[in-house]
Motif scaffolding. Structure first.
Motif, PDB file in Angstrom:
ATOM      1  N   ASP A  37      -3.733   2.416  -4.974  1.00 25.26           N
ATOM      2  CA  ASP A  37      -3.055   2.046  -4.434  1.00 25.26           C
ATOM      3  C   ASP A  37      -2.556   1.231  -3.677  1.00 25.26           C
ATOM      4  O   ASP A  37      -1.467   1.555  -3.014  1.00 25.26           O
ATOM      5  CB  ASP A  37      -2.321   3.742  -3.394  1.00 25.26           C
ATOM      6  CG  ASP A  37      -2.956   3.460  -2.466  1.00 25.26           C
ATOM      7  OD1 ASP A  37      -4.537   2.813  -2.355  1.00 25.26           O
ATOM      8  OD2 ASP A  37      -3.052   4.724  -1.603  1.00 25.26           O
ATOM      9  N   LYS A  85       3.226   0.524   9.010  1.00 29.63           N
ATOM     10  CA  LYS A  85       3.450   2.234   8.633  1.00 29.63           C
ATOM     11  C   LYS A  85       2.899   2.549   9.782  1.00 29.63           C
ATOM     12  O   LYS A  85       3.391   4.156  10.192  1.00 29.63           O
ATOM     13  CB  LYS A  85       1.957   2.825   8.146  1.00 29.63           C
ATOM     14  CG  LYS A  85       2.350   2.162   6.566  1.00 29.63           C
ATOM     15  CD  LYS A  85       1.593   2.612   5.776  1.00 29.63           C
ATOM     16  CE  LYS A  85       1.783   2.375   4.221  1.00 29.63           C
ATOM     17  NZ  LYS A  85       0.363   2.669   3.584  1.00 29.63           N
ATOM     18  N   ASP A 133       1.005  -1.342  -0.359  1.00 26.70           N
ATOM     19  CA  ASP A 133      -0.081   0.281   0.357  1.00 26.70           C
ATOM     20  C   ASP A 133       1.168   1.560  -0.046  1.00 26.70           C
ATOM     21  O   ASP A 133       2.351   1.212   0.790  1.00 26.70           O
ATOM     22  CB  ASP A 133      -0.957  -0.155   1.288  1.00 26.70           C
ATOM     23  CG  ASP A 133      -1.510   1.131   1.249  1.00 26.70           C
ATOM     24  OD1 ASP A 133      -1.910   2.134   0.149  1.00 26.70           O
ATOM     25  OD2 ASP A 133      -2.497   1.290   2.720  1.00 26.70           O
ATOM     26  N   VAL A 134       0.534   1.747  -0.829  1.00 25.71           N
ATOM     27  CA  VAL A 134       1.202   3.355  -1.263  1.00 25.71           C
ATOM     28  C   VAL A 134       1.090   4.188   0.341  1.00 25.71           C
ATOM     29  O   VAL A 134      -0.425   4.001   0.190  1.00 25.71           O
ATOM     30  CB  VAL A 134       1.098   3.975  -2.507  1.00 25.71           C
ATOM     31  CG1 VAL A 134       2.174   5.095  -2.719  1.00 25.71           C
ATOM     32  CG2 VAL A 134       1.570   3.043  -3.632  1.00 25.71           C
TER      33      VAL A 134
HETATM   34 MG   LIG Z   1      -2.305   4.086   0.937  1.00 23.16          MG
END
Ligand SMILES: [Mg+2]
Length: 420
Positions: A102, A155, A6-7
């Motif tokens: 994304d 993240k 996932d960006v």
């Molecule tokens: Mg994202």
């Protein structure tokens, strides 16, 4: 095992790809017509500026004072970089599923990388950065839900730095304990509030709850989520709704496709699926993306093509979208290529109830026809009525090479008895 790539802050990150001078600056991206903020990069987020969905004019001065770089959304760029991202990720696993602009899932099946999961995940992350210049988080786990949770950890939870692998009990416990139920895949804000009322605050607490009880109180989906959090795969990609801002319908073909008309049929059937999802959420799409590719594992030179298309007036009409897609097929197709996958993405979705019509471009939508189609399909099953372009007997359907005859439902399947 599954992986989710996932960006981080996709749109803002895309803006930084070809302009290294703004990589360390706060960047915000605005929606169509520069109305609201729709994406904020981590630098801006850290500075506490550029909250999403805030009208731009209300924070214009604040952003200028902070030296923020403001960009209008450039969906053509984002869609193309998205394709590059997907291509790169797809090389790392036998199977690959585009989940949103994304995000993609990788499915490894029985494959185990020699270098270990953690190193493999780092490799994916490094390669995407090297080839596409987009920062991604990679989460790996034994179920899609745990892969999503691992991605969240990669993240948001200290110590993971962009990569998290849930492959043992200690990590599973550590991640789920630090994650709120609201952040679990498929648990929306409303559901989270009801779970909170039952005293379930963390993902770990949900994992500990009784699946049957969850089914009784909520739905089979929540029950499946509990199993998934405990490492038992239950969900398929289609079970959990993708984020509302884009709708993707994509599949790999059962057998490789080399015929243009078959490719066209497949794309139009994706239009049917995506457009009906769009209408269900009362949305209108302003931008369309279509793509088709061969498999990176087939040994022939890799081929991938994608186009974006901007509608003059946002639409949710299957026939209007199908018409646009039809016009793009010639460009996608290349003779001699063994197509493995194709798909349609409706990106840049606006709320139908809040949409302001353009004085000069009139809509070609036929809402009553669409409503009629949707209600027939809701009652008699999907695809009872559909546009002719997607074909009557799909030739691209799933691979069923070992299928037995349909003895009881098809004349050609009737058992034959010969008496000699
Ligand atoms: Mg994202």
């Amino acid at each position: 095992m599954y992986a989710l790539c996932d960006v981080s802050a996709m749109y803002a990150s895309c803006e930084k790809v070809f302009d290294p001078s703004i990589r360390k600056k706060p960047v915000v991206v605005l929606t169509n017509n520069d109305g609201c903020i729709c994406a904020t990069c981590p630098v801006a987020r850290k500075m506490g500026i550029g909250k999403s969905f805030v009208p731009y004019f209300t924070v214009k001065n604040e952003l200028a004072a902070a030296g923020a770089v403001v960009r209008s959304s450039n969906y053509e760029l984002y869609a193309d970089l998205s394709q590059r991202l997907m291509d790169t990720c797809a090389r790392f696993a036998p199977d690959h599923h585009v989940y949103s602009i994304d995000e993609c899932f990788l499915y490894f099946g029985s494959y185990v990388p020699d270098i270990g999961w953690e190193a493999h995940a780092r490799d994916i992350r490094r390669t995407v950065w090297k080839e596409v210049r987009l920062p991604i988080g990679v989460g790996i786990g034994p179920t899609p839900t745990l892969a999503k949770a691992a991605n969240h950890a990669s993240k948001r939870i200290a110590g993971f730095n962009g990569v998290a692998v849930i492959d043992n009990e200690a990590v599973r416990r550590r991640v789920l304990k630090q994650m709120s139920v609201r952040d679990i895949w498929g648990i929306g804000r409303r559901l989270a509030r009801r779970l909170n009322e039952m005293g379930i605050e963390s993902a770990w607490q949900l994992a500990q709850s009784k699946p049957a009880l969850m089914r009784k109180h909520f739905s089979i989906l929540v029950e499946s989520t509990v199993h998934e959090l405990n490492g038992i795969p239950k969900l398929s990609w289609d079970d959990v709704r993708a984020p509302k801002q884009q709708i993707y319908s994509t599949r790999s073909f059962g057998a490789r496709v080399t015929d243009k008309s078959v490719l066209r049929q497949a794309l139009l059937s994706h239009v049917g699926i995506a457009a009906s999802k769009l209408r269900r959420q009362q949305g209108l799409a302003s931008t369309l993306q279509v793509f088709a590719s061969n498999s990176p594992h087939d040994g022939e030179p890799f081929y991938r093509k994608s186009f974006t298309y901007q509608f003059l007036t946002p639409t949710s009409d299957t026939t209007v979208i199908a018409h646009a897609v039809s016009g793009l097929v010639d460009g996608l197709y290349k003779s001699g290529v063994h197509f493995y996958k194709c798909g349609v993405g409706l990106i840049e979705i606006v709320d139908a109830s809040q949409y302001q019509a353009d004085l000069f471009s009139t809509s070609n939508d036929n809402p009553s026809l669409m409503q009629c189609m949707d209600s027939i399909n809701a009652r008699y099953g999907r695809n009872t009525v559909h546009i002719a372009g997607q074909g009557i007997t799909p030739q691209y359907a799933m691979k069923r090479a070992f299928l037995s005859p349909q003895y009881t439902t098809r004349f050609e399947g009737l058992p034959k008895i010969r008496c000699c």
